[in-house]
Structure formats: C-alpha cells, structure tokens
Design a protein around this motif. Sequence first.
Motif, PDB file in Angstrom:
ATOM      1  N   LYS A  18       7.827   3.044   8.611  1.00 18.87           N
ATOM      2  CA  LYS A  18       7.709   2.677  10.027  1.00 18.87           C
ATOM      3  C   LYS A  18       8.922   1.873  10.495  1.00 18.87           C
ATOM      4  CE  LYS A  18       4.432   0.749  13.381  1.00 18.87           C
ATOM      5  NZ  LYS A  18       5.423   0.014  14.191  1.00 18.87           N
TER       6      LYS A  18
ATOM      7  N   THR B 163      -4.308   5.788   6.871  1.00 18.23           N
ATOM      8  CA  THR B 163      -2.946   5.646   6.345  1.00 18.23           C
ATOM      9  C   THR B 163      -2.752   6.492   5.106  1.00 18.23           C
ATOM     10  OG1 THR B 163      -2.863   3.374   7.192  1.00 18.23           O
ATOM     11  CG2 THR B 163      -1.224   3.994   5.553  1.00 18.23           C
TER      12      THR B 163
ATOM     13  N   THR C  67      -2.178   9.965   6.167  1.00 20.33           N
ATOM     14  CA  THR C  67      -0.853  10.098   6.776  1.00 20.33           C
ATOM     15  C   THR C  67       0.243  10.247   5.717  1.00 20.33           C
ATOM     16  OG1 THR C  67      -1.512   8.785   8.707  1.00 20.33           O
ATOM     17  CG2 THR C  67       0.851   8.962   8.261  1.00 20.33           C
ATOM     18  N   LEU C  68       0.100   9.504   4.623  1.00 23.57           N
ATOM     19  CA  LEU C  68       1.114   9.534   3.561  1.00 23.57           C
ATOM     20  C   LEU C  68       0.818  10.593   2.492  1.00 23.57           C
ATOM     21  CD1 LEU C  68       1.843   5.729   3.010  1.00 23.57           C
ATOM     22  CD2 LEU C  68       3.025   7.366   4.480  1.00 23.57           C
TER      23      LEU C  68
ATOM     24  N   TYR D 243       4.052   2.495   3.890  1.00 24.04           N
ATOM     25  CA  TYR D 243       3.811   2.701   5.319  1.00 24.04           C
ATOM     26  C   TYR D 243       4.805   1.895   6.152  1.00 24.04           C
ATOM     27  CZ  TYR D 243       1.662   2.301   9.915  1.00 24.04           C
ATOM     28  OH  TYR D 243       1.452   2.308  11.275  1.00 24.04           O
ATOM     29  N   TRP D 244       5.000   0.620   5.788  1.00 23.35           N
ATOM     30  CA  TRP D 244       5.872  -0.232   6.582  1.00 23.35           C
ATOM     31  C   TRP D 244       7.345   0.080   6.343  1.00 23.35           C
ATOM     32  CZ3 TRP D 244       4.290  -2.318  10.762  1.00 23.35           C
ATOM     33  CH2 TRP D 244       2.938  -2.619  10.909  1.00 23.35           C
TER      34      TRP D 244
END
Length: 286
Positions: free
Chosen positions: A156, A278, A281-282, A152-153
């Motif tokens: 982002k 999350t 989302t992924l 995620y990071w």
Amino acid sequence: MSLKTIGLSLGLLVASLTHASAQTLYFSAIPDEDETKLVARFSKVADYLSTTLGVDVKFVPVKSYAASVTAFRNNQIQLAWFGGLTSVQARLAVPGAQTIAQGKEDPTFISYFIANTATGLEKSDDFPEAAKGLSFTFGAKTSTSGRLMPEYWIRKDTGEAPEDFFSKVGFSGDHSQTLRLVASGAYDIGALNYAVYDKALAEHDPDTEKAKVIWQTPPYPDYNWTIRGDVDATFGEGFIQKVQDALVNLHDPEILNAFPREAFIPAKNADFDPVEETGKTLGLIE
C-alpha cells in the motif's frame, strides 16, 4: 480368574480408555516463538482449563502455522490459540468453528518493522522509504503480524511487491527468529509481532540493542482462541460457552504475562472479517 472374566475385564478397560480419550480436550497454538517458551506457557493453560472445565486438557505443540490449521481441521485438536489469518483459515476448513476469545490488546494489534543499527535507519511515523534496496525478512508465511499485515502495508505504501522494493526477501519462521536474524545482520530489516519485541526489550535481550524499531503498522485484529463447533456433542451442551467463560475469567498474572496479555475478552468470527478480506486480497485465502 476365568478366561471369560479376564476378557470381560479387558473389555471394560478398553472401553474405559476409549471413553477417557474421548473426554480429553486437545489444544495447540501457532509456533510464533521458541517451542520451549510455548510449552512452558501452554502447559499452565492446560492445567487451568482442566481444573476449571472438569475435563482432561492437553497441549499439543506443532511445528508450523500450517500444521496448526491441519490439526484443527482433522480434529486432532479442538481448540487453538491462532493468529488472525490462521484462525480464518481454520474456520473456513471446519464449518461451525467459532472464535470465542482474544487478548484485550488483540483488537488493535500492531507489527513492528525493526532494522539492524548498521543500516542507520531511525524510527519514524512514516513508512521507511529509505529501506528500498535493503534485505528484509517476514516471520512465518501465514503469520498475521509477521507477514500478512506487513506485506499489505508494504504494498500500500510503496506501490510495489516486497520482492521489488527490497533486494532480498525471506521468511524466518517465527518472531523470535526474526529478531535474531536482524540483530545478527543476516537481514537488514524485519517485521514482527510487537508484543514479542516488547517482551524481549523488557527482559533486556541483547538482540534489541542491535535491532531497533523503525516503524509500526496501523492497528488490526490478530490473535484469538478458536474452537471447533462440534465439541458440544463430545463434552456436553454448552461446552463452548464454558470454555469461553473459562478464558475470559482467567486472571492468573503469571499465565497472562507469558502471552503477554492483560486479560482475555470475548470475541466472535465477524471481528476478523478485515483479516479475511486482506488474506483474500493477497492470495493467502482462496
């Protein structure tokens, strides 16, 4: 002894064994470290829960994160120490399942990005943009701290998929292996559970000399104890509450240090809504 008496005795024995089996609470845990470490840790948990709850409790090791969710779904285990993502997957597969406890540290868990010292990368408060083009390994594919939140990071902060930002992306399978792979130079960088790395550092693991922390993620909710909702029907009304109380009142420092956690605190399903969001989302949760 007559054949009728023998048959009756055998019937009572079978009934007794069936009843005993029905009264055994089986639990497991995601295999986030070496199996020997997990068995040592959770065998002590089984003994504690058995004594506290007054029922037979057995730890069942599994080979993968997915296997832990499957075992929970199939009622082969009724309780599990899951990561945030696997707990959500398990609850979605078993209606009525409840997250009941987590480590005191788990509401604000973090992942470390570690790099082999040969890369020359240094620790920073900012995402390591200089890591672009190097090789990278996650942990297990459905690990919250070893894959979900690190990915995620990465997306982002870089605006790119891991496969585009790094030259090569792999999956080590567990946090201990991530540390070994980065320390050996098999991968330049890896992401892992901070508690596993800090424990290795405290134990003077030589791998921590070759693999240094270069960045840490913002906090997120992670590990927890999740139980099937139908255990009250098997073990009696209020059993879920008894298990939660037993975990929250676990004060044995030897057991807690093996996690490592300061204590366990109450938790609920809604605490992991950010992980579920999350995961969706992924594309790791449908």
